[in-house]
Design an enzyme around this catalytic site. Sequence first.
Site, PDB file in Angstrom:
ATOM      1  N   ASP A  16       0.826  -1.207   0.000  1.00 38.55           N
ATOM      2  CA  ASP A  16       0.000   0.000   0.000  1.00 38.55           C
ATOM      3  C   ASP A  16       0.860   1.257   0.000  1.00 38.55           C
ATOM      4  OD1 ASP A  16      -2.454   1.364   0.063  1.00 38.55           O
ATOM      5  OD2 ASP A  16      -2.351   1.602   2.231  1.00 38.55           O
ATOM      6  N   HIS A 207      -6.985   0.698   9.741  1.00 40.91           N
ATOM      7  CA  HIS A 207      -6.089   1.090   8.645  1.00 40.91           C
ATOM      8  C   HIS A 207      -6.330   2.575   8.378  1.00 40.91           C
ATOM      9  CE1 HIS A 207      -3.927   0.015   4.746  1.00 40.91           C
ATOM     10  NE2 HIS A 207      -4.345   1.253   4.526  1.00 40.91           N
ATOM     11  N   CYS A 240      -3.572   8.372  -1.233  1.00 41.31           N
ATOM     12  CA  CYS A 240      -4.739   7.987  -2.024  1.00 41.31           C
ATOM     13  C   CYS A 240      -4.783   8.813  -3.309  1.00 41.31           C
ATOM     14  CB  CYS A 240      -6.036   8.210  -1.229  1.00 41.31           C
ATOM     15  SG  CYS A 240      -7.530   7.833  -2.162  1.00 41.31           S
ATOM     16  N   ASN A 249      -0.148   6.346   4.932  1.00 40.55           N
ATOM     17  CA  ASN A 249      -0.614   5.622   6.107  1.00 40.55           C
ATOM     18  C   ASN A 249       0.044   6.189   7.363  1.00 40.55           C
ATOM     19  OD1 ASN A 249      -1.966   2.971   4.903  1.00 40.55           O
ATOM     20  ND2 ASN A 249      -0.157   3.423   3.678  1.00 40.55           N
TER      21      ASN A 249
END
Length: 302
Positions: A16, A207, A240, A249
């Site tokens: 991610d 998350h 994102c 994150n």
Amino acid sequence: MAFPSSVRIVEVGPRDGLQNEAKAIPAETKVELIDRLAAAGCRTIEAGSFVSPRWVPQMADTAVVLSRIRRHPGVSYPVLVPNMKGLEAAIDSGCEDIAVFASASETFSRHNINCSIDESLERFAPVLTAAHGHGIKVRGYVSCVLGCPYQGAVAPESVADIARRLFAAGCYEVSLGDTIGTGTPFAAMKMVETVAQDVPLSAIALHFHDTCGQALANIYACLGLGVSVVDSAVGGLGGCPYAKGASGNVATEDLLYMLNGMDVETGVDLDQIVNAALFVSRVLGKHPNSRVASARLTQANC
């Protein structure tokens, strides 16, 4: 508030965290990052994804990475799988853990994977059945649990519905993602409390992205409800692509610093994680997106 005595950290940086990087990252770098994370004590490390390289070119070498990492006993290396083709690639690579994903926002689902929420869950049904038939564990992700870049607020009941369906389909754990990082502690608590009516707290993970600087506060609030699994990315990697200004994150080293101060056991070494953060930041030509790694870097240069 009853905080857990231990927390399992799910390190998502290699997948991610890196998947949206514009600069091509060599497989050797990803392998070294994963090996550093395992050596630091991480026991769950997202190693990549078998998504079409046309959509996520940064993950095109996942099979190569999996073939080169030093697999530590007791460490799982899950990969993201969108469909049966991805599952077949995961099986060929010897994966024992995979993850599937759905959104709590109908609009985000259509923009992100070009189908409705119901269609996405139908698509995953045969993947879960086949994975379980091969003895592969499946984790579920729910995105946009605290907000959507297209529709704004997302009702906690919508999140709970998707989480319940993933858990009922056989996901051993459901990770609740604040994809655009706009959540606040009270909203996060209300969302988790609603989900926990349908999914056991032991099967809920957090998350949270840190766009508005609330990730650690949100995690702290939800730990007080009894959640004991948290996703994070070394160096605060990620972001994102569908939300302007959305940052990565929550940083693993920032999370560890907080948990160490709470005497919560993780089994992960902070100093080694900081070194891994500085390593990957240097490769990417970036300053680490975390307070702890930044502080260590500043101290070293004094």
